[in-house]
Design a protein around this motif. Structure first.
Motif, PDB file in Angstrom:
ATOM      1  N   THR A 193       0.824  -1.217   0.000  1.00 34.32           N
ATOM      2  CA  THR A 193       0.000   0.000   0.000  1.00 34.32           C
ATOM      3  C   THR A 193       0.857   1.267   0.000  1.00 34.32           C
ATOM      4  O   THR A 193       0.315   2.367   0.010  1.00 34.32           O
ATOM      5  CB  THR A 193      -0.944   0.040   1.219  1.00 34.32           C
ATOM      6  N   CYS A 194       2.161   1.104  -0.016  1.00 35.38           N
ATOM      7  CA  CYS A 194       3.070   2.256   0.073  1.00 35.38           C
ATOM      8  C   CYS A 194       3.744   2.584  -1.249  1.00 35.38           C
ATOM      9  O   CYS A 194       4.734   3.303  -1.283  1.00 35.38           O
ATOM     10  CB  CYS A 194       4.127   1.989   1.133  1.00 35.38           C
ATOM     11  N   THR A 195       3.230   2.062  -2.334  1.00 38.12           N
ATOM     12  CA  THR A 195       3.806   2.371  -3.634  1.00 38.12           C
ATOM     13  C   THR A 195       3.478   3.804  -4.020  1.00 38.12           C
ATOM     14  O   THR A 195       2.626   4.446  -3.411  1.00 38.12           O
ATOM     15  CB  THR A 195       3.284   1.409  -4.719  1.00 38.12           C
ATOM     16  N   ASN A 196       4.130   4.284  -5.035  1.00 32.25           N
ATOM     17  CA  ASN A 196       3.936   5.669  -5.460  1.00 32.25           C
ATOM     18  C   ASN A 196       2.815   5.796  -6.488  1.00 32.25           C
ATOM     19  O   ASN A 196       2.814   6.687  -7.309  1.00 32.25           O
ATOM     20  CB  ASN A 196       5.241   6.221  -6.036  1.00 32.25           C
ATOM     21  N   THR A 197       1.875   4.882  -6.455  1.00 32.42           N
ATOM     22  CA  THR A 197       0.750   4.938  -7.392  1.00 32.42           C
ATOM     23  C   THR A 197      -0.549   4.903  -6.618  1.00 32.42           C
ATOM     24  O   THR A 197      -0.630   4.371  -5.521  1.00 32.42           O
ATOM     25  CB  THR A 197       0.774   3.737  -8.363  1.00 32.42           C
ATOM     26  N   GLY A 198      -1.568   5.470  -7.200  1.00 31.68           N
ATOM     27  CA  GLY A 198      -2.894   5.412  -6.587  1.00 31.68           C
ATOM     28  C   GLY A 198      -3.159   6.562  -5.648  1.00 31.68           C
ATOM     29  O   GLY A 198      -2.262   7.095  -5.016  1.00 31.68           O
ATOM     30  N   ALA A 199      -4.399   6.926  -5.577  1.00 35.88           N
ATOM     31  CA  ALA A 199      -4.817   8.034  -4.711  1.00 35.88           C
ATOM     32  C   ALA A 199      -4.605   7.670  -3.245  1.00 35.88           C
ATOM     33  O   ALA A 199      -4.880   6.562  -2.824  1.00 35.88           O
ATOM     34  CB  ALA A 199      -6.282   8.353  -4.971  1.00 35.88           C
ATOM     35  N   GLY A 200      -4.092   8.587  -2.475  1.00 33.68           N
ATOM     36  CA  GLY A 200      -3.923   8.391  -1.041  1.00 33.68           C
ATOM     37  C   GLY A 200      -2.666   7.648  -0.654  1.00 33.68           C
ATOM     38  O   GLY A 200      -2.325   7.563   0.509  1.00 33.68           O
ATOM     39  N   ARG A 201      -1.934   7.113  -1.604  1.00 33.62           N
ATOM     40  CA  ARG A 201      -0.743   6.338  -1.282  1.00 33.62           C
ATOM     41  C   ARG A 201       0.523   7.185  -1.290  1.00 33.62           C
ATOM     42  O   ARG A 201       1.551   6.769  -0.782  1.00 33.62           O
ATOM     43  CB  ARG A 201      -0.593   5.181  -2.266  1.00 33.62           C
ATOM     44  N   HIS A 202       0.455   8.327  -1.881  1.00 33.23           N
ATOM     45  CA  HIS A 202       1.637   9.169  -2.030  1.00 33.23           C
ATOM     46  C   HIS A 202       2.282   9.506  -0.680  1.00 33.23           C
ATOM     47  O   HIS A 202       3.501   9.481  -0.544  1.00 33.23           O
ATOM     48  CB  HIS A 202       1.277  10.440  -2.797  1.00 33.23           C
TER      49      HIS A 202
ATOM     50  N   ARG B  70       2.185   7.793   2.155  1.00 34.11           N
ATOM     51  CA  ARG B  70       2.843   6.587   2.696  1.00 34.11           C
ATOM     52  C   ARG B  70       4.190   6.369   2.004  1.00 34.11           C
ATOM     53  O   ARG B  70       5.186   6.079   2.646  1.00 34.11           O
ATOM     54  CB  ARG B  70       1.968   5.363   2.497  1.00 34.11           C
ATOM     55  N   TYR B  71       4.178   6.491   0.681  1.00 38.21           N
ATOM     56  CA  TYR B  71       5.400   6.321  -0.101  1.00 38.21           C
ATOM     57  C   TYR B  71       6.466   7.328   0.334  1.00 38.21           C
ATOM     58  O   TYR B  71       7.623   6.961   0.566  1.00 38.21           O
ATOM     59  CB  TYR B  71       5.079   6.493  -1.585  1.00 38.21           C
ATOM     60  N   GLU B  72       6.086   8.586   0.459  1.00 40.13           N
ATOM     61  CA  GLU B  72       7.047   9.624   0.852  1.00 40.13           C
ATOM     62  C   GLU B  72       7.601   9.373   2.245  1.00 40.13           C
ATOM     63  O   GLU B  72       8.784   9.605   2.499  1.00 40.13           O
ATOM     64  CB  GLU B  72       6.395  11.007   0.772  1.00 40.13           C
ATOM     65  N   LEU B  73       6.770   8.906   3.159  1.00 39.84           N
ATOM     66  CA  LEU B  73       7.234   8.599   4.509  1.00 39.84           C
ATOM     67  C   LEU B  73       8.291   7.509   4.473  1.00 39.84           C
ATOM     68  O   LEU B  73       9.375   7.656   5.051  1.00 39.84           O
ATOM     69  CB  LEU B  73       6.070   8.170   5.398  1.00 39.84           C
ATOM     70  N   LEU B  74       8.015   6.407   3.789  1.00 40.50           N
ATOM     71  CA  LEU B  74       8.991   5.315   3.741  1.00 40.50           C
ATOM     72  C   LEU B  74      10.253   5.722   3.002  1.00 40.50           C
ATOM     73  O   LEU B  74      11.361   5.316   3.371  1.00 40.50           O
ATOM     74  CB  LEU B  74       8.369   4.074   3.118  1.00 40.50           C
ATOM     75  N   ARG B  75      10.096   6.512   1.981  1.00 41.13           N
ATOM     76  CA  ARG B  75      11.268   6.991   1.245  1.00 41.13           C
ATOM     77  C   ARG B  75      12.155   7.843   2.158  1.00 41.13           C
ATOM     78  O   ARG B  75      13.381   7.718   2.151  1.00 41.13           O
ATOM     79  CB  ARG B  75      10.804   7.799   0.044  1.00 41.13           C
ATOM     80  N   GLU B  76      11.536   8.676   2.955  1.00 39.83           N
ATOM     81  CA  GLU B  76      12.298   9.509   3.888  1.00 39.83           C
ATOM     82  C   GLU B  76      12.987   8.656   4.954  1.00 39.83           C
ATOM     83  O   GLU B  76      14.148   8.888   5.292  1.00 39.83           O
ATOM     84  CB  GLU B  76      11.369  10.532   4.536  1.00 39.83           C
TER      85      GLU B  76
END
Length: 84
Positions: free
Chosen positions: A50-59, A61-67
């Motif tokens: 659910t943390c991929t950089n695709t789909g509404a609302g996932r951005h 989560r993705y940015e958090l894990l990337r950081e």
């Protein structure tokens, strides 16, 4: 509930350094920065698909894990039962 009992300005993640917390709880900007500052050296993420950089609302989560992954000393275990 833990947050309500803290003195004003105190970090939940500093007082309770080992927590089970929802990504949706910490992904918002006001909690994310606090979590990133106090984040432990081991992070386990369940339902990581659910943390991929695709789909509404996932951005967020993705940015958090990337950081979190920017810290080369931090270990991250990403779990998913969904083929991705």
């Amino acid at each position: 509930r833990l947050e309500r009992g803290l003195p004003m300005g105190e970090s939940l993640f500093r007082v309770h350094p080992f927590t089970v917390v929802s990504l949706d709880y910490i992904k918002s900007q006001n909690r994310r920065d606090d979590f990133v500052r106090a984040c432990p050296e081991l992070v386990i993420v369940d339902e990581a698909h659910t943390c991929t950089n695709t789909g509404a609302g996932r951005h967020l989560r993705y940015e958090l894990l990337r950081e979190l992954a920017r810290d080369g000393e931090r270990h991250m275990v990403l779990l998913t039962a969904t083929p991705h």
